[in-house]
Design a protein around this motif. Structure first.
Motif, short mmCIF file in Angstrom:
data_model
loop_
_atom_site.label_atom_id
_atom_site.label_comp_id
_atom_site.label_asym_id
_atom_site.label_seq_id
_atom_site.Cartn_x
_atom_site.Cartn_y
_atom_site.Cartn_z
N VAL A 1 -30.72 -61.09 3.27
CA VAL A 1 -30.54 -59.89 4.09
C VAL A 1 -29.52 -58.96 3.44
CG1 VAL A 1 -31.12 -61.05 6.25
CG2 VAL A 1 -28.73 -60.97 5.49
N ARG A 2 -29.56 -57.72 3.88
CA ARG A 2 -28.56 -56.76 3.40
C ARG A 2 -27.99 -55.98 4.59
NH1 ARG A 2 -31.46 -51.52 0.57
NH2 ARG A 2 -32.81 -50.93 2.30
N PRO A 3 -26.72 -55.61 4.50
CA PRO A 3 -26.13 -54.75 5.54
C PRO A 3 -26.83 -53.40 5.55
CG PRO A 3 -24.43 -55.79 4.19
CD PRO A 3 -25.73 -56.02 3.49
N THR A 4 -26.81 -52.74 6.69
CA THR A 4 -27.51 -51.46 6.82
C THR A 4 -26.58 -50.27 6.71
OG1 THR A 4 -27.35 -51.63 9.23
CG2 THR A 4 -29.36 -52.47 8.20
N SER A 5 -25.28 -50.52 6.53
CA SER A 5 -24.32 -49.44 6.36
C SER A 5 -23.09 -49.97 5.65
CB SER A 5 -23.92 -48.83 7.72
OG SER A 5 -23.14 -49.75 8.46
N SER A 6 -22.31 -49.07 5.08
CA SER A 6 -21.09 -49.48 4.40
C SER A 6 -20.07 -50.07 5.36
CB SER A 6 -20.49 -48.28 3.65
OG SER A 6 -19.31 -48.66 2.96
N PRO A 7 -19.85 -49.46 6.55
CA PRO A 7 -18.92 -50.06 7.50
C PRO A 7 -19.35 -51.47 7.93
CG PRO A 7 -19.30 -47.77 8.08
CD PRO A 7 -20.29 -48.12 7.01
N GLN A 8 -20.66 -51.66 8.09
CA GLN A 8 -21.14 -52.99 8.48
C GLN A 8 -20.87 -54.00 7.36
OE1 GLN A 8 -25.40 -54.21 8.46
NE2 GLN A 8 -25.16 -54.28 10.70
N LYS A 9 -21.10 -53.59 6.11
CA LYS A 9 -20.83 -54.48 4.98
C LYS A 9 -19.36 -54.89 4.95
CE LYS A 9 -20.17 -52.89 0.82
NZ LYS A 9 -20.37 -52.31 -0.54
N GLU A 10 -18.48 -53.92 5.12
CA GLU A 10 -17.05 -54.22 5.09
C GLU A 10 -16.66 -55.14 6.24
OE1 GLU A 10 -15.16 -53.54 2.58
OE2 GLU A 10 -16.88 -52.57 1.63
N ALA A 11 -17.27 -54.94 7.40
CA ALA A 11 -16.97 -55.78 8.56
C ALA A 11 -17.40 -57.23 8.32
CB ALA A 11 -17.65 -55.23 9.81
N THR B 1 -26.45 -60.07 0.66
CA THR B 1 -26.02 -59.29 -0.48
C THR B 1 -24.88 -58.36 -0.09
OG1 THR B 1 -26.65 -57.68 -2.19
CG2 THR B 1 -27.77 -57.51 -0.06
N PHE B 2 -23.92 -58.21 -1.00
CA PHE B 2 -22.86 -57.22 -0.78
C PHE B 2 -23.08 -56.01 -1.68
CE2 PHE B 2 -21.29 -60.80 -3.38
CZ PHE B 2 -21.13 -60.17 -4.60
N ASP B 3 -24.31 -55.87 -2.22
CA ASP B 3 -24.70 -54.71 -3.03
C ASP B 3 -25.98 -54.11 -2.45
OD1 ASP B 3 -24.75 -52.82 -5.02
OD2 ASP B 3 -25.49 -54.17 -6.58
N PRO B 4 -25.94 -53.70 -1.16
CA PRO B 4 -27.17 -53.26 -0.48
C PRO B 4 -27.78 -52.00 -1.05
CG PRO B 4 -25.24 -52.73 0.85
CD PRO B 4 -24.76 -53.59 -0.29
N GLU B 5 -27.00 -51.19 -1.76
CA GLU B 5 -27.56 -49.97 -2.33
C GLU B 5 -28.59 -50.30 -3.41
OE1 GLU B 5 -24.33 -50.61 -2.06
OE2 GLU B 5 -23.70 -49.23 -0.47
N LYS B 6 -28.34 -51.32 -4.20
CA LYS B 6 -29.26 -51.72 -5.26
C LYS B 6 -30.23 -52.81 -4.81
CE LYS B 6 -25.98 -50.66 -8.99
NZ LYS B 6 -25.19 -51.23 -10.11
#
Length: 209
Positions: A138-148, A110-115
């Protein structure tokens, strides 16, 4: 005569620019160029620590030795994400019936890990009858990780005016050595299926690069 020569020069210049900018005429869109680049230059996937639908840590190393199909979604998506997941459901069902699922894994990021909490990810997979042994979200655990992650896979995600996203859609293939080796669009399901069949039978050299 001068007008003719000038027109001819402009036409030839345009053809040359198109030829160069499309990698010798092989890639006519950014998406095709992205797919071509990965085919010709596979790259090792970083071992990010992500959170799965059971709130447990997942890393790509956990699935080392398996062929992995990765897609990018958000669970409130009303359109293309449903197609992506529906296609994976069909692939999982067909390949499981053929006894090929043990070597294959599906990973929805997911690229919307907050929701998209672990519970929402689990509900999404359950809606598509996912076998959690072979298909997880799975979801990224931080915004920088999501962007990476999005940057590595070259996935475009643009917020829309309705609180959702416009985004690129496709299936990203990671070989058993942990390298991104191919990308298929949702319009290429026959090609994807043929690729997986060959790779799972050890006939596709691309899966071993």
């Amino acid at each position: 005569m001068r007008t003719f020569l000038a027109t001819l020069f402009i036409a030839i210049s345009g053809i040359l620019i198109l030829w160069i900018s499309t990698d010798g005429g092989r890639a006519f869109t950014a998406e095709e160029a992205r797919r071509l680049e990965i085919r010709e230059t596979p790259r090792s996937v970083p071992d990010w620590q992500l959170q799965n639908q059971d709130a447990e840590t997942f890393t790509f190393q956990d699935w080392h030795g398996h062929l992995i199909v990765v897609d990018f979604i958000y669970t409130s998506c009303p359109g293309v994400c449903l197609i992506l997941s529906g296609n994976l459901k069909n692939l999982q069902k067909d390949l499981s019936a053929e006894g090929k699922s043990d070597k294959l894994r599906f990973l929805s990021i997911t690229f919307d890990p907050e929701k998209d909490t672990p519970q929402r990810l689990k509900e999404h997979l359950s809606h598509f009858s996912a076998d959690f042994k072979n298909w997880i979200a799975v979801r990224p655990t931080s915004s920088p990780q999501k962007e990476a992650i999005l940057d590595f896979f070259k996935v475009v995600v643009i917020p829309d005016e309705y609180g959702g996203y416009t985004h690129s859609a496709g299936y990203h293939i990671i070989n058993p050595d942990g390298k991104l080796v191919a990308i298929f669009g949702i319009e290429q399901m026959d090609e994807l299926r043929a690729y997986l069949d060959q790779a799972l039978e050890g006939k596709d050299n691309a899966s071993k690069n």
